[in-house]
Design a protein around this motif. Sequence first.
Motif, short mmCIF file in Angstrom:
data_model
loop_
_atom_site.label_atom_id
_atom_site.label_comp_id
_atom_site.label_asym_id
_atom_site.label_seq_id
_atom_site.Cartn_x
_atom_site.Cartn_y
_atom_site.Cartn_z
N ASN A 158 30.15 40.84 52.18
CA ASN A 158 28.93 41.65 52.04
C ASN A 158 28.62 41.97 50.59
O ASN A 158 27.88 42.93 50.30
CB ASN A 158 29.07 42.95 52.85
N ILE A 159 29.15 41.21 49.65
CA ILE A 159 28.96 41.50 48.23
C ILE A 159 27.48 41.41 47.85
O ILE A 159 26.75 40.55 48.34
CB ILE A 159 29.82 40.54 47.36
N LYS A 160 27.02 42.34 47.00
CA LYS A 160 25.62 42.34 46.55
C LYS A 160 25.56 41.68 45.17
O LYS A 160 26.27 42.08 44.25
CB LYS A 160 25.09 43.77 46.49
N LEU A 161 24.69 40.68 45.07
CA LEU A 161 24.58 39.89 43.83
C LEU A 161 23.13 39.84 43.38
O LEU A 161 22.21 40.05 44.18
CB LEU A 161 25.09 38.46 44.07
N ASN A 162 22.92 39.51 42.10
CA ASN A 162 21.54 39.33 41.64
C ASN A 162 20.97 38.03 42.24
O ASN A 162 21.69 37.25 42.85
CB ASN A 162 21.45 39.33 40.11
N LYS A 163 19.68 37.81 42.07
CA LYS A 163 19.00 36.70 42.74
C LYS A 163 19.62 35.34 42.42
O LYS A 163 19.86 34.52 43.31
CB LYS A 163 17.52 36.70 42.34
N GLN A 164 19.92 35.11 41.14
CA GLN A 164 20.45 33.81 40.72
C GLN A 164 21.84 33.58 41.29
O GLN A 164 22.13 32.52 41.86
CB GLN A 164 20.49 33.73 39.19
N ILE A 212 31.18 33.94 39.29
CA ILE A 212 32.54 34.50 39.30
C ILE A 212 32.61 35.73 38.40
O ILE A 212 33.29 36.71 38.72
CB ILE A 212 33.58 33.42 38.87
N ASP A 213 31.86 35.71 37.29
CA ASP A 213 31.81 36.88 36.40
C ASP A 213 31.24 38.09 37.13
O ASP A 213 31.77 39.20 37.04
CB ASP A 213 30.97 36.55 35.17
N SER A 214 30.16 37.87 37.90
CA SER A 214 29.56 38.97 38.67
C SER A 214 30.54 39.52 39.69
O SER A 214 30.63 40.74 39.90
CB SER A 214 28.29 38.48 39.38
N VAL A 215 31.29 38.63 40.34
CA VAL A 215 32.27 39.05 41.35
C VAL A 215 33.37 39.90 40.72
O VAL A 215 33.71 40.98 41.22
CB VAL A 215 32.88 37.81 42.06
N THR A 216 33.91 39.44 39.58
CA THR A 216 35.00 40.20 38.93
C THR A 216 34.50 41.57 38.46
O THR A 216 35.22 42.57 38.56
CB THR A 216 35.59 39.42 37.74
N ASN A 217 33.26 41.61 37.97
CA ASN A 217 32.70 42.90 37.53
C ASN A 217 32.50 43.85 38.71
O ASN A 217 32.77 45.06 38.61
CB ASN A 217 31.37 42.68 36.79
N LYS A 218 32.03 43.31 39.84
CA LYS A 218 31.80 44.13 41.04
C LYS A 218 33.12 44.68 41.58
O LYS A 218 33.19 45.79 42.13
CB LYS A 218 31.13 43.30 42.14
N LEU A 219 34.19 43.89 41.44
CA LEU A 219 35.49 44.29 41.97
C LEU A 219 36.30 45.13 40.99
O LEU A 219 37.43 45.53 41.29
CB LEU A 219 36.30 43.05 42.37
N GLY A 220 35.73 45.35 39.80
CA GLY A 220 36.43 46.16 38.80
C GLY A 220 37.55 45.42 38.10
O GLY A 220 38.44 46.05 37.51
N LYS A 264 23.22 35.06 43.83
CA LYS A 264 23.15 35.01 45.29
C LYS A 264 22.78 33.60 45.76
O LYS A 264 23.35 33.09 46.73
CB LYS A 264 22.12 36.02 45.79
N GLU A 265 21.85 32.96 45.06
CA GLU A 265 21.45 31.60 45.43
C GLU A 265 22.61 30.61 45.23
O GLU A 265 22.84 29.73 46.06
CB GLU A 265 20.23 31.16 44.60
N THR A 266 23.36 30.78 44.14
CA THR A 266 24.53 29.92 43.91
C THR A 266 25.55 30.10 45.04
O THR A 266 26.08 29.12 45.58
CB THR A 266 25.19 30.25 42.55
N TRP A 267 25.78 31.37 45.42
CA TRP A 267 26.74 31.68 46.49
C TRP A 267 26.24 31.14 47.83
O TRP A 267 27.00 30.60 48.64
CB TRP A 267 26.98 33.17 46.53
#
Length: 479
Positions: A251-257, A213-221, A259-262
Motif C-alpha cells: 500500500n506504499i504511496k508514491l509520486n506519479k512517476q 528505490i530511492d522513494s521506497v527507502t525514504n518512505k521506510l526511513g 507509481k507508474e514504474t512500480w
Amino acid sequence: KRSRPSSVEEAKWGLAIIEDTLWKAVPKICSRYNSAVKKFTNQNLPINYSPIKLSTWMGGDRDGNPNVTAQLTEEVILLSRWEAASLYEKEFTNLIQNLSLHECSYKIKQSVGNTWEPYRVFLRPIRNKLQQTQKEIELSLKNQKKPIYKLLVSSINEILDPLIEVHKSLTSVKCDVIANGIVLNLIRQAKTFGLNLAKLDIRQESSRHTSLIDSVTNKLGLKSYSKLSEKEKISFLTKEFKSKRPLIPQNIKLNKQDKETWNTFKMIADTNAECLGAYIISMTSKVSDILAVLLLQKESGVKNILRIVPLFETLQDLDNSHKIIDNLFQNSWFIKQFKYEQEIMIGYSDSSKDAGKLSASWHQYKLQEEIIKIAKKYKIQIIFFHGRGGSAGRGGGPIQATLRSQPPNSVNGQIRITDQGEVIQQKYGYEPLANYNLCSYIGAVTEATLNPPPVPKKNWRDLIEKMSEISKNSYRKNI
C-alpha cells in the motif's frame, strides 16, 4: 502521417506485418532451411524447431515516452493474443476440414473413442478454445476490464502438443505427405510465433528504477538509496534480493512517476510469462542499474523473472561496459539466477551521435572483444543484441557484411538484431522480400558461426585506432 500514431496503433501496424507476410513466409523458410540441412548432413531438423524468434517493444518501450503506461502495455499484449488466436483458429479450421482420415495412432484412438473422424474430434477442443479466447479478449477490451484468464489459451503447448501428436499419428499410418505439409507448417508457425506472435520486451531508462528505490527507502526511513556509494548499493540490492521479507509495502504511496514504474513491474507479475521477452535497461552505467531491476521484479511478485538486458549506448558506456560486466559477473548469485547466460545490447545510434560512425563502430567492436574474454573467464554464454537502425549512421547495411565484420566468436549460432521504423515495411511488407531478408539473416548467422572472421593483427588494430581518433575529433569539431 498527419498526426503522431499512438503506441497501440504502432503495435497494430506491427501485428499487421506479421499477419500479412511473416505468417506465410516462416513455414516456407523453415522448409527451405531443412532442405539445406538435409542436403549436407542427411538429417532433418526436429519438427518443433524454428531458426527464427520474434520480439517487439511496440507498446513496451517506455524509455522517454510517458504515453506508454502499464495499462497500455497490458492492452497491447491482449491485442497480440487476440490476433494470434485468430490466426491459429483459421489454421485449425483448415486442418479439421482436410483431416477426414480414419486411420490413426493408438494414442489418438484412445483419446477420442470410437469415431470415424478421429483427427477432427481430437483437434476440435483446441479450435473451440481459440474461438473462446478471441471472444473473451474482445469483451475485455470493449468493457475495459481484465479477461477471465482461465478461459484463454494459456500456453503455446496447448497448441503444439496436439499438433505433434497428429504429426506422429499421420507418419505412423504412412500419411507423411499430409504430416509434413499442413501439419508441420502449423507446428513451425506455433514454435516461431508463440502465444502472442512476438514476445513483448519492456524497456525503461535506468534512472527511473533508481528513483523508485530511492522513494521506497525514504518512505521506510532507511538511508537514501541515491546517496549510497556504488559498493553500498550492490550490497543493499543483494541483501534485499536474498531476504525473504518484502522491502516494498503493497500500500506504499508514491509520486506519479514512481507509481507508474512500480505499476509496470506489477503488470509484469500479472502477465503470462510466455507473452514477455526481456527487460532492457537504457543508459546502463553501473552494476546497480542491473541488480535494481532484478530486485524490483522479485518485490512485485514476478514468478518467471524476465532476463535483464543492459543497453550500452553512449561512447563512454561502450568504453566502460567491460568493467560493468566483469563486476556484474562477480555476483555469482546473479549469474546463477539466469543459468549462466547473459544478453547484452549494443546501441548504434547514440554512440554514432557521440563520435561519428567510424569511431563508434570500432568501440562497438572492442566492447564485444572484451566481453567475450570476460564471459570465457566466468564460463557464461553471451548473446549480443545489436540495436541497429535503417541508415548507415545507425548501424544499418547488409546483414552478411555486418556479421562478417563482428569479432571472432561473437556470433555463436545466435544473435539478436533490431529492425526499426520504416525498415520493417521495406524488409517485410512484401512476402518475397520477407523470405529473402529472413533467409539472409539465417545464412549470415550460419556463416559467421562456422567460418568466423580472422583475429585482427596488431598493425590492423593500430591503424583503425588512429583512424578512429582522427574521425572522432573531426566529427566533434563540426558537430
